[in-house]
Design a protein around this motif. Structure first.
Motif, PDB file in Angstrom:
ATOM      1  N   UNK A  16       0.851  -1.131   0.010  1.00 18.53           N
ATOM      2  CA  UNK A  16      -0.186   0.072  -0.083  1.00 18.53           C
ATOM      3  C   UNK A  16       0.811   1.236  -0.065  1.00 18.53           C
ATOM      4  N   UNK A  17       0.166   2.481   0.044  1.00 16.39           N
ATOM      5  CA  UNK A  17       0.969   3.455  -0.105  1.00 16.39           C
ATOM      6  C   UNK A  17       2.182   3.753   1.067  1.00 16.39           C
ATOM      7  N   UNK A  18       3.221   4.167   0.793  1.00 18.89           N
ATOM      8  CA  UNK A  18       4.081   4.295   2.007  1.00 18.89           C
ATOM      9  C   UNK A  18       5.088   2.949   1.899  1.00 18.89           C
ATOM     10  N   UNK A  19       5.296   2.585   0.749  1.00 16.16           N
ATOM     11  CA  UNK A  19       6.165   1.240   0.257  1.00 16.16           C
ATOM     12  C   UNK A  19       7.109   1.122   1.337  1.00 16.16           C
ATOM     13  N   UNK A  20       7.249  -0.199   1.902  1.00 12.83           N
ATOM     14  CA  UNK A  20       8.306  -0.728   2.537  1.00 12.83           C
ATOM     15  C   UNK A  20       9.408  -1.204   1.601  1.00 12.83           C
ATOM     16  N   UNK A  21      10.534  -1.147   2.132  1.00  6.83           N
ATOM     17  CA  UNK A  21      11.587  -1.685   0.987  1.00  6.83           C
ATOM     18  C   UNK A  21      11.651  -3.168   1.305  1.00  6.83           C
ATOM     19  N   UNK A  22      11.397  -3.778   2.276  1.00 10.89           N
ATOM     20  CA  UNK A  22      11.840  -5.177   2.453  1.00 10.89           C
ATOM     21  C   UNK A  22      10.294  -6.192   2.967  1.00 10.89           C
ATOM     22  N   UNK A  23      10.496  -6.978   2.251  1.00 13.67           N
ATOM     23  CA  UNK A  23       9.072  -7.965   2.421  1.00 13.67           C
ATOM     24  C   UNK A  23       9.610  -9.230   3.264  1.00 13.67           C
ATOM     25  N   UNK A  71       7.818 -14.751  -6.024  1.00  7.98           N
ATOM     26  CA  UNK A  71       7.572 -14.573  -7.452  1.00  7.98           C
ATOM     27  C   UNK A  71       6.240 -13.705  -7.624  1.00  7.98           C
ATOM     28  N   UNK A  72       5.421 -13.788  -6.606  1.00  2.00           N
ATOM     29  CA  UNK A  72       4.133 -13.084  -6.566  1.00  2.00           C
ATOM     30  C   UNK A  72       4.545 -11.441  -6.130  1.00  2.00           C
ATOM     31  N   UNK A  73       5.394 -11.515  -5.271  1.00  3.75           N
ATOM     32  CA  UNK A  73       5.662 -10.093  -4.358  1.00  3.75           C
ATOM     33  C   UNK A  73       7.021  -9.317  -4.866  1.00  3.75           C
ATOM     34  N   UNK A  74       7.721 -10.125  -5.408  1.00  6.45           N
ATOM     35  CA  UNK A  74       9.247  -9.452  -5.358  1.00  6.45           C
ATOM     36  C   UNK A  74       9.499  -8.325  -6.466  1.00  6.45           C
ATOM     37  N   UNK A  75       8.507  -8.206  -7.474  1.00  2.23           N
ATOM     38  CA  UNK A  75       8.635  -6.963  -7.972  1.00  2.23           C
ATOM     39  C   UNK A  75       8.091  -5.581  -7.292  1.00  2.23           C
ATOM     40  N   UNK A  76       7.652  -5.842  -6.050  1.00  2.61           N
ATOM     41  CA  UNK A  76       7.166  -4.671  -5.418  1.00  2.61           C
ATOM     42  C   UNK A  76       8.134  -4.183  -4.379  1.00  2.61           C
ATOM     43  N   UNK A  77       9.096  -4.909  -4.238  1.00  2.70           N
ATOM     44  CA  UNK A  77      10.095  -4.909  -3.198  1.00  2.70           C
ATOM     45  C   UNK A  77      11.489  -4.715  -3.657  1.00  2.70           C
ATOM     46  N   UNK A  78      12.164  -3.779  -2.770  1.00  2.00           N
ATOM     47  CA  UNK A  78      13.736  -3.761  -3.161  1.00  2.00           C
ATOM     48  C   UNK A  78      14.199  -5.253  -2.661  1.00  2.00           C
ATOM     49  N   UNK A  79      13.751  -5.814  -1.388  1.00  2.00           N
ATOM     50  CA  UNK A  79      14.476  -6.818  -0.961  1.00  2.00           C
ATOM     51  C   UNK A  79      13.240  -7.853  -0.371  1.00  2.00           C
TER      52      UNK A  79
END
Length: 211
Positions: A16-23, A71-79
């Protein structure tokens, strides 16, 4: 099944808004502890998505589940970090994480990284120990007693646990109620009881922001 814990993952899998860098993709058995560490340390860089804790009884589901989540989430996060030990996958989870280029905590299972992987490895004589964590002390019936059918056939305790010598409770917190639960688990299994206050072990260093 991917379960967002902290509410920051939108329905399409993007933050959501205010992206975290890491999942952090984690076993559901670690959700309470990771959430606590995030809160205590003010780690706003972390989002958390958990896979079902019961998969520890079905380790063949862990590798494809983690791969799908990455694979589902990686494009949304730096790490993307994977908070799983090997957990019975026979090295396959580590191979998959290496192929995907994501970091996995270095330990055979959560008991090792809670105690500290090096300290845990220094006790090979404890092959006859059955371990509990805070999570398993809370969920002993759901994850051990009933899945093994001991609620219906308690006489099977000796068949399952006859070769164990003691139950070791690796405590993340100072909780008298959980200590009492863990001690009761040892009594039900006919094992001697030992409690070790480990805290969160290697987990904080794994989750901390990278420089």
């Amino acid at each position: 099944m991917i379960v967002p814990i902290d509410g920051r993952l939108a329905r399409n899998g993007l933050p959501a808004a205010g992206n975290a860098r890491t999942l952090v993709i984690a076993c559901g058995a670690l959700a309470h502890e990771i959430t606590a560490l995030k809160r205590l340390n003010g780690w706003s860089h972390l989002d958390l998505a958990c896979l079902p804790a019961i998969w520890h009884n079905h380790p063949e589901r862990i590798v494809p589940g983690v791969e799908e989540a990455v694979r589902h989430h990686r494009t949304a996060y730096d790490t993307v970090l994977v908070a799983y030990g090997d957990c019975g996958t026979g090295g396959k989870l580590a191979q998959t994480c290496a192929t995907l280029g994501v970091e996995m905590i270095a330990a055979p299972h959560c008991y090792a990284f809670y105690e500290g992987a090096d300290r845990f490895a220094a006790h090979p004589e404890e092959i006859a120990a059955f371990y509990l964590t805070d999570f398993l002390a809370r969920q002993f019936d759901a994850f051990v007693w009933r899945p093994l059918g001991l609620d219906r056939c308690p006489e099977l305790v000796q068949s399952y646990f006859g070769n164990y010598e003691k139950l070791v409770y690796l405590a993340q917190t100072r909780d008298r109620a959980l200590n009492a639960r863990a001690r009761d688990c040892a009594t039900r299994l006919g094992l001697t009881y030992e409690r070790r206050l480990t805290g969160y072990g290697d987990l904080p260093a794994f989750l901390a922001p990278r420089d």
